[in-house]
Design an enzyme around this catalytic site. Structure first.
Site, short mmCIF file in Angstrom:
data_model
loop_
_atom_site.label_atom_id
_atom_site.label_comp_id
_atom_site.label_asym_id
_atom_site.label_seq_id
_atom_site.Cartn_x
_atom_site.Cartn_y
_atom_site.Cartn_z
N CYS A 137 -61.54 -22.80 -15.69
CA CYS A 137 -60.80 -24.01 -15.37
C CYS A 137 -60.30 -24.63 -16.68
O CYS A 137 -61.06 -24.73 -17.64
CB CYS A 137 -61.72 -25.00 -14.65
SG CYS A 137 -60.93 -26.57 -14.25
N HIS B 180 -59.01 -22.97 -5.76
CA HIS B 180 -59.48 -23.73 -6.93
C HIS B 180 -58.67 -25.03 -7.08
O HIS B 180 -59.24 -26.10 -7.29
CB HIS B 180 -59.34 -22.84 -8.17
CG HIS B 180 -59.76 -23.47 -9.46
ND1 HIS B 180 -60.85 -23.07 -10.18
CD2 HIS B 180 -59.21 -24.49 -10.17
CE1 HIS B 180 -60.97 -23.82 -11.27
NE2 HIS B 180 -59.98 -24.69 -11.30
N GLU B 181 -57.35 -24.92 -6.96
CA GLU B 181 -56.49 -26.11 -7.16
C GLU B 181 -56.65 -27.10 -6.01
O GLU B 181 -56.63 -28.31 -6.23
CB GLU B 181 -55.03 -25.69 -7.33
CG GLU B 181 -54.74 -24.74 -8.49
CD GLU B 181 -55.40 -25.11 -9.81
OE1 GLU B 181 -55.62 -26.31 -10.06
OE2 GLU B 181 -55.72 -24.19 -10.57
N HIS C 28 -59.55 -29.19 -6.60
CA HIS C 28 -59.28 -30.28 -7.57
C HIS C 28 -58.77 -31.53 -6.85
O HIS C 28 -59.06 -32.65 -7.27
CB HIS C 28 -58.23 -29.84 -8.59
CG HIS C 28 -58.79 -29.17 -9.81
ND1 HIS C 28 -59.72 -29.75 -10.62
CD2 HIS C 28 -58.52 -27.96 -10.37
CE1 HIS C 28 -60.02 -28.92 -11.63
NE2 HIS C 28 -59.30 -27.83 -11.49
ZN ZN Z 1 -59.42 -26.14 -12.64
#
Ligand code: ZN
Length: 181
Positions: free
Chosen positions: A88, A130-131, A134
């Site tokens: 990340c 993953h995004e 976030h």
């Molecule tokens: Zn990240």
């Protein structure tokens, strides 16, 4: 176009839930441009708006030579899973094996407000998951098993970037036309 500072672990913006985009305006298009430029410069395979201090549900990716973006994503995950290293940009240097769905169907909008559907597997699926995490204030280290997460936290505490003074947050990165204040 302006490359923005990437927020690092410890910055509260990374733990806040991002808000849905309601205005598909010029400011949003500029945000997508900033995300894309910042991601490519890093370089990274993906970047979410909170990582540059903007609490909106927008992210970009760059996978297999193709850049894309998605606004207000809604994911459907496959039952099949993949294992593999994940990192990340907000946790520089960390890489841990992270379990993800093998493929994903992501519905949302492009920066012009048109509905779009992105289908991806392997790295693209990993980046999209993953995004999207976030946008909910979730980091990939949260998804590790206890032992790996403890090792990650130890590595973070020992890293030279952790605990440094954070840059002052500006409400809009564009309000000063690029002049630092
Ligand atoms: Zn990240």
């Amino acid at each position: 176009m302006p490359i923005q500072p990437i927020r690092l672990f410890g910055d509260p913006v990374l733990r806040a839930k991002a808000q849905p985009v309601t205005d598909f305006d010029k400011e949003l298009r500029r945000l997508v441009e900033d995300l894309t430029d910042t991601m490519l410069e890093a370089p990274g395979a993906g970047l979410a708006a909170p990582q540059i201090g903007v609490g909106l549900r927008v992210f970009t990716w760059y996978v297999d030579g193709e850049a894309g973006h998605l606004v207000n994503p809604d994911l459907t995950l496959s039952d099949q899973i993949q294992d593999g290293d994940e990192g990340c940009l907000s946790l520089p240097g960390l890489k841990y094996d992270c379990r993800r769905a093998l493929s994903v169907v992501a519905r949302g909008f492009n920066m012009f407000g048109d509905p779009v559907q992105i289908e991806g597997s392997e790295l693209l699926a990993r980046a999209i998951q993953h995004e999207t995490d976030h946008l909910d204030g979730v980091l990939f280290i949260d998804r590790l098993d206890d032992a790996a997460r403890k090792a990650a936290m130890r590595e973070i505490r020992e890293s030279e970037w952790f605990g440094l003074d954070k840059p002052t947050v500006k409400v809009s990165p564009h309000a000063t036309r690029g002049f630092a204040l």
